[in-house]
Design a protein around this motif. Structure first.
Motif, PDB file in Angstrom:
ATOM      1  N   UNK A  71       0.851  -1.188   0.000  1.00  0.00           N
ATOM      2  CA  UNK A  71       0.000   0.000   0.000  1.00  0.00           C
ATOM      3  C   UNK A  71       0.891   1.244   0.000  1.00  0.00           C
ATOM      4  N   UNK A  72       0.284   2.370  -0.322  1.00  0.00           N
ATOM      5  CA  UNK A  72       0.998   3.642  -0.356  1.00  0.00           C
ATOM      6  C   UNK A  72       1.764   3.857   0.948  1.00  0.00           C
ATOM      7  N   UNK A  73       3.026   4.289   0.822  1.00  0.00           N
ATOM      8  CA  UNK A  73       3.859   4.581   1.984  1.00  0.00           C
ATOM      9  C   UNK A  73       4.750   3.437   2.421  1.00  0.00           C
ATOM     10  N   UNK A  74       4.437   2.196   2.005  1.00  0.00           N
ATOM     11  CA  UNK A  74       5.266   1.048   2.379  1.00  0.00           C
ATOM     12  C   UNK A  74       6.680   1.215   1.848  1.00  0.00           C
ATOM     13  N   UNK A  75       7.645   0.762   2.653  1.00  0.00           N
ATOM     14  CA  UNK A  75       9.033   0.728   2.192  1.00  0.00           C
ATOM     15  C   UNK A  75       9.277  -0.646   1.585  1.00  0.00           C
ATOM     16  N   UNK A  76       9.800  -0.670   0.363  1.00  0.00           N
ATOM     17  CA  UNK A  76      10.052  -1.929  -0.326  1.00  0.00           C
ATOM     18  C   UNK A  76      11.427  -1.921  -0.979  1.00  0.00           C
ATOM     19  N   UNK A  77      11.960  -3.118  -1.147  1.00  0.00           N
ATOM     20  CA  UNK A  77      13.172  -3.340  -1.931  1.00  0.00           C
ATOM     21  C   UNK A  77      12.738  -4.148  -3.144  1.00  0.00           C
ATOM     22  N   UNK A  78      13.149  -3.710  -4.332  1.00  0.00           N
ATOM     23  CA  UNK A  78      12.747  -4.425  -5.553  1.00  0.00           C
ATOM     24  C   UNK A  78      13.985  -4.761  -6.384  1.00  0.00           C
ATOM     25  N   UNK A  79      13.819  -5.792  -7.201  1.00  0.00           N
ATOM     26  CA  UNK A  79      14.833  -6.167  -8.194  1.00  0.00           C
ATOM     27  C   UNK A  79      14.080  -6.451  -9.472  1.00  0.00           C
ATOM     28  N   UNK A  80      14.587  -5.912 -10.575  1.00  0.00           N
ATOM     29  CA  UNK A  80      13.913  -6.127 -11.847  1.00  0.00           C
ATOM     30  C   UNK A  80      14.777  -5.675 -13.000  1.00  0.00           C
ATOM     31  N   UNK A  81      14.108  -5.409 -14.132  1.00  0.00           N
ATOM     32  CA  UNK A  81      14.834  -4.949 -15.315  1.00  0.00           C
ATOM     33  C   UNK A  81      14.175  -3.693 -15.866  1.00  0.00           C
ATOM     34  N   UNK A  82      14.983  -2.834 -16.444  1.00  0.00           N
ATOM     35  CA  UNK A  82      14.518  -1.575 -17.004  1.00  0.00           C
ATOM     36  C   UNK A  82      13.948  -1.816 -18.395  1.00  0.00           C
ATOM     37  N   UNK A  83      12.748  -1.274 -18.637  1.00  0.00           N
ATOM     38  CA  UNK A  83      12.136  -1.374 -19.963  1.00  0.00           C
ATOM     39  C   UNK A  83      11.671   0.011 -20.393  1.00  0.00           C
ATOM     40  N   UNK A  84      11.583   0.205 -21.688  1.00  0.00           N
ATOM     41  CA  UNK A  84      11.092   1.452 -22.273  1.00  0.00           C
ATOM     42  C   UNK A  84       9.985   1.117 -23.250  1.00  0.00           C
ATOM     43  N   UNK A  85       8.955   1.956 -23.290  1.00  0.00           N
ATOM     44  CA  UNK A  85       7.863   1.752 -24.235  1.00  0.00           C
ATOM     45  C   UNK A  85       7.287   3.110 -24.621  1.00  0.00           C
ATOM     46  N   UNK A  86       6.466   3.098 -25.642  1.00  0.00           N
ATOM     47  CA  UNK A  86       5.794   4.321 -26.064  1.00  0.00           C
ATOM     48  C   UNK A  86       4.303   4.037 -26.215  1.00  0.00           C
ATOM     49  N   UNK A  87       3.521   5.095 -26.133  1.00  0.00           N
ATOM     50  CA  UNK A  87       2.085   4.997 -26.336  1.00  0.00           C
ATOM     51  C   UNK A  87       1.589   6.342 -26.858  1.00  0.00           C
ATOM     52  N   UNK A  88       0.383   6.367 -27.400  1.00  0.00           N
ATOM     53  CA  UNK A  88      -0.218   7.595 -27.887  1.00  0.00           C
ATOM     54  C   UNK A  88      -1.300   8.014 -26.906  1.00  0.00           C
ATOM     55  N   UNK A  89      -1.205   9.251 -26.397  1.00  0.00           N
ATOM     56  CA  UNK A  89      -2.178   9.709 -25.401  1.00  0.00           C
ATOM     57  C   UNK A  89      -3.489  10.136 -26.060  1.00  0.00           C
ATOM     58  N   UNK A  90      -4.433  10.613 -25.253  1.00  0.00           N
ATOM     59  CA  UNK A  90      -5.770  10.989 -25.736  1.00  0.00           C
ATOM     60  C   UNK A  90      -5.739  12.116 -26.749  1.00  0.00           C
ATOM     61  N   UNK A  91      -4.696  12.955 -26.677  1.00  0.00           N
ATOM     62  CA  UNK A  91      -4.556  14.070 -27.619  1.00  0.00           C
ATOM     63  C   UNK A  91      -3.808  13.665 -28.886  1.00  0.00           C
ATOM     64  N   UNK A  92      -3.437  12.396 -29.001  1.00  0.00           N
ATOM     65  CA  UNK A  92      -2.734  11.911 -30.174  1.00  0.00           C
ATOM     66  C   UNK A  92      -1.233  12.143 -30.148  1.00  0.00           C
ATOM     67  N   UNK A  93      -0.702  12.498 -28.982  1.00  0.00           N
ATOM     68  CA  UNK A  93       0.741  12.768 -28.847  1.00  0.00           C
ATOM     69  C   UNK A  93       1.443  11.487 -28.409  1.00  0.00           C
ATOM     70  N   UNK A  94       2.536  11.163 -29.081  1.00  0.00           N
ATOM     71  CA  UNK A  94       3.303   9.975 -28.723  1.00  0.00           C
ATOM     72  C   UNK A  94       4.121  10.265 -27.474  1.00  0.00           C
ATOM     73  N   UNK A  95       3.975   9.411 -26.465  1.00  0.00           N
ATOM     74  CA  UNK A  95       4.677   9.561 -25.186  1.00  0.00           C
ATOM     75  C   UNK A  95       5.609   8.376 -24.978  1.00  0.00           C
ATOM     76  N   UNK A  96       6.685   8.618 -24.241  1.00  0.00           N
ATOM     77  CA  UNK A  96       7.660   7.579 -23.937  1.00  0.00           C
ATOM     78  C   UNK A  96       7.743   7.419 -22.426  1.00  0.00           C
ATOM     79  N   UNK A  97       7.913   6.196 -21.975  1.00  0.00           N
ATOM     80  CA  UNK A  97       7.962   5.928 -20.542  1.00  0.00           C
ATOM     81  C   UNK A  97       8.991   4.834 -20.256  1.00  0.00           C
ATOM     82  N   UNK A  98       9.698   5.002 -19.155  1.00  0.00           N
ATOM     83  CA  UNK A  98      10.626   3.979 -18.660  1.00  0.00           C
ATOM     84  C   UNK A  98       9.997   3.355 -17.426  1.00  0.00           C
ATOM     85  N   UNK A  99      10.093   2.037 -17.316  1.00  0.00           N
ATOM     86  CA  UNK A  99       9.512   1.305 -16.200  1.00  0.00           C
ATOM     87  C   UNK A  99      10.483   0.225 -15.746  1.00  0.00           C
TER      88      UNK A  99
END
Length: 111
Positions: A71-99
């Motif tokens: 839940x919000x506020x919890x302290x966590x330790x994570x392990x994973x891999x970095x990924x990048x993707x793109x999507x088109x928002x409601x206004x038709x603008x291409x957005x990029x995000x790293x996760x």
């Protein structure tokens, strides 16, 4: 050494409750954000805290466990891999995000 090619480890506090999405195939996904803090002294000797926000994605069993335990506020330790993707928002603008796609996580602290 191959596992070091794309490996991310973070410890921080969650900025939101799990956002859960279930797909047609009954595959579950959870999105969360985590804040990491770095503290240092500036040129004037003042203590400065720099907060960075990171987007997390959990799939399958990790998503189910994250939904049930985190839940919000919890302290966590994570392990994973970095990924990048793109999507088109409601206004038709291409957005990029790293996760960070989380492979493992551990709830730390007293919560």
């Amino acid at each position: 050494m191959n596992s070091l090619r794309n490996s991310v480890r973070l410890v921080g506090n969650l900025g939101m409750d799990p956002e859960v999405k279930v797909y047609d195939t009954d595959k579950k996904m959870v999105r969360l954000s985590i804040a990491t803090n770095e503290t240092y002294k500036n040129d004037k000797g003042e203590k400065v805290t720099d907060t960075q926000w990171h987007n997390l994605v959990f799939w399958g069993m990790q998503a189910k466990i994250a939904e049930d335990l985190l839940k919000k506020g919890d302290e966590v330790a994570i392990e994973g891999k970095l990924t990048n993707r793109s999507y088109t928002d409601k206004e038709g603008i291409k957005r990029y995000i790293s996760e960070v796609v989380v492979n493992e996580f551990l709830k730390v602290g007293r919560n």
